[in-house]
Design a protein around this motif. Structure first.
Motif, short mmCIF file in Angstrom:
data_model
loop_
_atom_site.label_atom_id
_atom_site.label_comp_id
_atom_site.label_asym_id
_atom_site.label_seq_id
_atom_site.Cartn_x
_atom_site.Cartn_y
_atom_site.Cartn_z
N ALA A 48 0.83 -1.21 0.00
CA ALA A 48 0.00 0.00 0.00
C ALA A 48 0.86 1.26 0.00
O ALA A 48 1.91 1.31 0.64
CB ALA A 48 -0.92 0.00 1.22
N ARG A 93 -2.57 14.81 4.75
CA ARG A 93 -1.97 14.39 3.49
C ARG A 93 -1.29 15.58 2.83
O ARG A 93 -1.85 16.67 2.80
CB ARG A 93 -3.01 13.81 2.53
CG ARG A 93 -3.61 12.48 2.99
CD ARG A 93 -4.49 11.89 1.91
NE ARG A 93 -4.97 10.56 2.27
CZ ARG A 93 -5.57 9.73 1.44
NH1 ARG A 93 -5.77 10.10 0.18
NH2 ARG A 93 -5.97 8.55 1.84
N VAL A 149 0.57 7.10 -7.97
CA VAL A 149 -0.25 7.41 -6.79
C VAL A 149 -0.56 8.90 -6.75
O VAL A 149 -1.72 9.32 -6.58
CB VAL A 149 0.47 6.97 -5.49
CG1 VAL A 149 -0.27 7.49 -4.26
CG2 VAL A 149 0.61 5.46 -5.44
N CYS A 192 -3.03 9.98 -9.47
CA CYS A 192 -4.41 9.62 -9.13
C CYS A 192 -4.97 10.53 -8.04
O CYS A 192 -6.10 11.01 -8.13
CB CYS A 192 -4.48 8.16 -8.68
SG CYS A 192 -4.17 6.95 -9.98
N GLU A 193 -4.16 10.80 -7.03
CA GLU A 193 -4.63 11.64 -5.93
C GLU A 193 -4.86 13.08 -6.38
O GLU A 193 -5.67 13.80 -5.79
CB GLU A 193 -3.60 11.61 -4.79
CG GLU A 193 -3.46 10.26 -4.10
CD GLU A 193 -4.72 9.83 -3.35
OE1 GLU A 193 -5.52 10.70 -2.98
OE2 GLU A 193 -4.90 8.61 -3.14
N LYS A 200 -7.62 5.44 -10.32
CA LYS A 200 -7.29 4.23 -9.58
C LYS A 200 -7.82 3.00 -10.32
O LYS A 200 -8.84 3.06 -11.00
CB LYS A 200 -7.91 4.27 -8.18
CG LYS A 200 -7.16 5.11 -7.17
CD LYS A 200 -7.78 4.93 -5.80
CE LYS A 200 -7.01 5.68 -4.73
NZ LYS A 200 -7.56 5.43 -3.38
N TYR A 225 -2.55 1.47 -9.37
CA TYR A 225 -2.77 1.90 -7.99
C TYR A 225 -4.20 1.60 -7.58
O TYR A 225 -5.14 2.00 -8.26
CB TYR A 225 -2.48 3.41 -7.90
CG TYR A 225 -2.86 4.10 -6.61
CD1 TYR A 225 -2.61 3.53 -5.36
CD2 TYR A 225 -3.44 5.37 -6.64
CE1 TYR A 225 -2.94 4.19 -4.19
CE2 TYR A 225 -3.76 6.06 -5.48
CZ TYR A 225 -3.51 5.46 -4.25
OH TYR A 225 -3.84 6.12 -3.09
N THR A 226 -4.36 0.86 -6.49
CA THR A 226 -5.69 0.55 -5.97
C THR A 226 -5.76 0.99 -4.51
O THR A 226 -4.76 1.43 -3.93
CB THR A 226 -5.99 -0.95 -6.06
OG1 THR A 226 -5.20 -1.66 -5.09
CG2 THR A 226 -5.69 -1.50 -7.45
N ASP A 227 -6.93 0.84 -3.92
CA ASP A 227 -7.08 1.18 -2.50
C ASP A 227 -6.23 0.28 -1.61
O ASP A 227 -5.85 0.68 -0.50
CB ASP A 227 -8.54 1.06 -2.08
CG ASP A 227 -9.42 2.15 -2.69
OD1 ASP A 227 -8.88 3.24 -2.98
OD2 ASP A 227 -10.62 1.90 -2.87
N GLU A 228 -5.92 -0.93 -2.09
CA GLU A 228 -5.21 -1.90 -1.25
C GLU A 228 -3.71 -1.91 -1.48
O GLU A 228 -2.94 -2.16 -0.56
CB GLU A 228 -5.75 -3.32 -1.51
CG GLU A 228 -7.17 -3.54 -1.06
CD GLU A 228 -8.19 -2.95 -2.03
OE1 GLU A 228 -7.87 -2.85 -3.24
OE2 GLU A 228 -9.29 -2.57 -1.59
N THR A 229 -3.26 -1.66 -2.73
CA THR A 229 -1.85 -1.87 -3.03
C THR A 229 -1.45 -1.12 -4.29
O THR A 229 -2.27 -0.44 -4.93
CB THR A 229 -1.56 -3.38 -3.20
OG1 THR A 229 -0.15 -3.60 -3.19
CG2 THR A 229 -2.18 -3.93 -4.48
#
Length: 282
Positions: A127, A143, A234, A237-238, A244, A261-265
């Motif tokens: 992650a 963040r 990352v 995407c953010e 994502k 890039y996913t929510d998990e990894t």
């Protein structure tokens, strides 16, 4: 005169000198990395990577940068470690899923093999870390995304990400014209990053394609950085440039990586290559 065997390898031109400690003794690795990394008087590389026994994975990876400092994680390096352990028979020929122990935890690699040799690897990088305190970065919010940062008298908008090592990503209109040798050290040693930082300068081509140059702490500009490519996607995407769950191609000076890039990894896919084998006198 004692000699140490090594293998020169690279992942899209992010090149290291790989040394097995399975059957070779401990050395002063910091000093040896400085010596071997020199491109005129040594082997030449962005540092050395040790392939070591592990009690929790198929092998352990240790990274020493060109300045002798020890790194935590290297995305291009870990693909080459996967190739190293497979090609040299440190794992069985039918084992195309291998685990590598790093200072950033155990990572799992899916190896693509052709004619008995690894061609590429898909790595679950874990992650992404966005909490400033865990990067680490000095920032008041929860963040550090698109945040203004004054560097050597100029304000840049940056996004801080850790992929097991700290990254500072900034989006620019042009990557080719940047004088990284001048501005890179100011980012690397900025007081906002108490453990120094890797810095990615990124141009958005479209929502599936990015172009990146990187200044790595301890090594200067390198032609590729796997964790940097992950951090870049990352950050993209953010910041709303990419989505994502979709594959994003990152063009680096040494070649391309594909990042999801996913929510998990974060998943990274790219090649690994052996250049030559050799011995060095100690």
């Amino acid at each position: 005169m004692k000699k140490l065997r090594f293998t020169k390898m690279h992942g899209i031109s992010n090149d290291y000198v790989y040394i097995s400690t399975f059957d070779q003794p401990e050395q002063d690795w910091e000093a040896l990395s400085i010596r071997l990394s020199d491109r005129r008087t040594g082997v030449g590389g962005d540092g050395i990577i040790l392939v070591c026994p592990s009690d929790k994975a198929d092998a352990k990876m240790r990274i020493f940068n060109a300045d002798g400092s020890e790194g935590m994680m290297c995305g291009n390096g870990i693909r080459c470690v996967g190739k190293f352990v497979y090609d040299k028979g440190l794992v069985s020929a039918d084992k195309t899923t291998v685990t590598i122990d790093t200072l950033s935890g155990v990572k799992t690699l899916e190896l693509t093999v052709k004619d008995g040799k690894v061609q590429s690897a898909r790595v679950d990088m874990g992650a992404a870390i966005l909490n400033p305190a865990d990067i680490p970065a000095v920032f008041d919010g929860d963040r550090m995304i698109d945040a203004p940062l004054e560097v050597d008298g100029k304000v840049w908008n940056v996004t801080a990400v850790s992929m097991g090592n700290p990254h500072c990503v900034t989006f620019v209109d042009d990557t080719d014209g940047l004088e990284l040798e001048k501005i890179g050290p100011h980012f690397e040693h900025h007081p906002a990053f108490p453990e120094r930082v890797n810095t990615e300068f990124v141009k958005v081509i479209d929502d599936r394609t990015l172009r990146m140059r990187v200044w790595e702490r301890g090594s200067g500009e390198t032609w590729a950085c796997g964790t940097g490519a992950c951090a870049t996607v990352v950050a993209a995407c953010e910041n709303g440039y990419c989505k994502k769950g979709e594959d994003v191609t990152v063009h680096l000076r040494g070649g391309d990586l594909v990042i999801r890039y996913t929510d998990e990894t974060v998943i990274m896919t790219g090649p690994a290559a052996t250049v030559f084998e050799g011995e060095v006198e100690l």
